[in-house]
Structures are given as C-alpha cells and as structure tokens.
Design a protein around this motif. Structure first.
Motif, short mmCIF file in Angstrom:
data_model
loop_
_atom_site.label_atom_id
_atom_site.label_comp_id
_atom_site.label_asym_id
_atom_site.label_seq_id
_atom_site.Cartn_x
_atom_site.Cartn_y
_atom_site.Cartn_z
N GLY A 149 0.83 -1.19 0.00
CA GLY A 149 0.00 0.00 0.00
C GLY A 149 0.86 1.25 0.00
N GLU A 150 0.24 2.37 0.27
CA GLU A 150 0.91 3.66 0.32
C GLU A 150 0.83 4.22 1.72
N GLY A 151 1.88 4.93 2.12
CA GLY A 151 1.90 5.54 3.43
C GLY A 151 3.29 6.07 3.75
N VAL A 152 3.33 7.10 4.59
CA VAL A 152 4.62 7.69 4.96
C VAL A 152 5.48 6.67 5.69
N LEU A 153 4.87 5.88 6.55
CA LEU A 153 5.63 4.91 7.34
C LEU A 153 6.35 3.89 6.46
N ARG A 154 5.79 3.59 5.31
CA ARG A 154 6.39 2.59 4.42
C ARG A 154 7.67 3.10 3.77
N ARG A 155 7.83 4.43 3.71
CA ARG A 155 9.00 5.00 3.06
C ARG A 155 10.20 5.13 4.00
N LEU A 156 10.00 4.80 5.27
CA LEU A 156 11.11 4.87 6.21
C LEU A 156 12.11 3.74 5.97
N ASP A 157 13.35 4.02 6.29
CA ASP A 157 14.38 2.99 6.23
C ASP A 157 14.03 1.87 7.22
N PRO A 158 14.20 0.59 6.85
CA PRO A 158 13.85 -0.49 7.78
C PRO A 158 14.61 -0.43 9.10
N ARG A 159 15.83 0.10 9.08
CA ARG A 159 16.57 0.24 10.34
C ARG A 159 15.88 1.23 11.26
N THR A 160 15.36 2.33 10.68
CA THR A 160 14.63 3.31 11.50
C THR A 160 13.41 2.68 12.12
N LYS A 161 12.68 1.87 11.35
CA LYS A 161 11.48 1.23 11.88
C LYS A 161 11.82 0.20 12.95
N LEU A 162 12.91 -0.53 12.77
CA LEU A 162 13.32 -1.50 13.79
C LEU A 162 13.73 -0.81 15.08
N TYR A 163 14.52 0.28 14.98
CA TYR A 163 14.91 1.03 16.17
C TYR A 163 13.67 1.57 16.88
#
Length: 239
Positions: free
Chosen positions: A9-23
C-alpha cells in the motif's frame, strides 16, 4: 490468516528505512513496558495513532490481524481481576494492546526482505541470524494459512471446531497439530533445499543492488522518536 503478513500500500511509514522502523519498534516496546503512569500510556497511544495514520492500513485490518493475541489478553486479564485491582489490570491490558498493535503495524508496513536488510545493516547480527529471523517473520503467516486449509478439509469430513466452550474449541484443535508439524518440517526441508541450490552461504558477505540509506524522512522520524523517548523517561522519573 493475515497476522504478520506484509500489506502492500501507500503511506509515509512505508518510506522509512527499515533500520529506522526496527529502532523505533524496539524502543517503543521497551518504553511502553517499563512505563506505569496513565500519562505515559496517553503519549504512547498518541504515537500509535500517528503511526497507524501514516501506515496506510485500516484499523480494522490491524485489529483483525491481532485478534488472536487480543482475545488471549482479554481472557488473561479477566482472570487477573481475582488478585489484582481493576485499575492495574486495565493499565496492563492497555500496555500490552499498544505493544501488540504497534508490532502489527510494523509487520504490515515492512517486507521480510527489508527486515533482513535492516537486521544485517543496523544490528551486530550475523548473516545467519538475520536470515533466520527474516525466514521466521515470513514463515508464520504460511503456517496460519496451512492451519486454515487443514481446518477446512477436516470440517468437510464432519469435524466441528466452532461449537462448545472455548476450552473445547481449543481441545478440538489438538488433532491438527500433528499434520501441521509434519507440514512445517516439509516446508522447512523445501526451503533449505532451495537455498542450497542457489548457493546460499551464511558465512559470506552479501551485497545489495540498492544499499540502505538514511533519508530526510528518517532524520525527522529520529527526532520525533527522541522527543517521545525523553517524554516517556520524564514521566517515569518525575511522576
């Protein structure tokens, strides 16, 4: 079964680097679990609302994916009312719900391949450990789908799974465990053979066509995460 499955899908959260999301996920879980003040829970709830709103996922799909864990939490907390005051039970339930729902948001907005790349680049984890986590992350939904197929096949032969008390329903699921276990071993063997045929070697460094790179949106997310962490720590210390 949609639990743990990536939802395109589309969303701002999806564009984050996976490392940022893991942290973010790790720090969020730690801060929520060590907090005990309603104000801290309010801050954590606000952060979850922002994450959900920027994920592009519907709230219904998130709750549906977590319904099994949520039902188990409700049953557990109802039993806890026998020994624990209601307000403490409510706060504990609130805390665990936030952790569960945020984890679902992460799984729905992050591909298993991105999880592997984030673990490999952002944490002191070897290639073998990162690959094991990524496989497990992608394998659980397949087990859920396999369980559903077995239930449908057994129901077509006259088995009943939706009648009786919750304990009886749980007991009716036990006969499915043995074929599910055999299916799990079969899938694991096929996966191992496929990786061997492709020459996979956990001891060698892997390359990427598109290396991970922190962008402006990641820096903004890092600042917001730092503000959230400082607020939670301040509430923990001064309240």
């Amino acid at each position: 079964m949609t639990a743990g499955r990536y939802d395109p899908g589309e969303g701002v959260l999806r564009r984050l680097d996976p490392r940022t999301k893991l942290y973010f996920l790790i720090l969020y879980v730690i801060l929520v679990l060590i907090s005990g003040h309603p104000i801290a829970f309010g801050c954590a709830t606000a952060v979850f609302i922002v994450a959900w709103g920027s994920s592009g996922c519907s709230l219904f799909s998130i709750v549906r994916s977590a319904r099994g864990v949520l039902i188990m939490l409700i049953i557990t907390e109802l039993f806890s009312l026998i020994w624990v005051p209601p307000i403490a039970v409510l706060l504990t339930f609130w805390k665990l719900c936030l952790v569960t729902l945020m984890s679902v948001v992460f799984s729905k907005t992050t591909e298993p391949r991105e999880v592997l790349d984030g673990l490999r680049s952002g944490f002191p984890i070897g290639e073998g450990g990162a690959m094991s986590v990524a496989i497990a992350f992608d394998f659980l939904p397949q087990l859920g789908r396999e369980m559903e197929r077995m239930k449908v096949a057994a129901s077509s032969r006259g088995a009943v799974y939706e009648e009786g008390s919750p304990f009886r329903k749980a007991g009716n699921m036990i006969p499915l465990m043995i074929p599910l276990f055999r299916s799990t071993l079969r899938h694991a063997g096929h996966l191992a053979d496929a990786m061997d045929l492709r020459g996979y070697n956990a001891g060698k460094k892997r390359t990427r066509v598109e290396p991970l790179e922190y962008k402006r949106i990641d820096r903004i997310a890092g600042i917001l995460l730092l503000v959230f962490a400082l607020a939670m720590i301040a509430v923990r210390i001064f309240m």
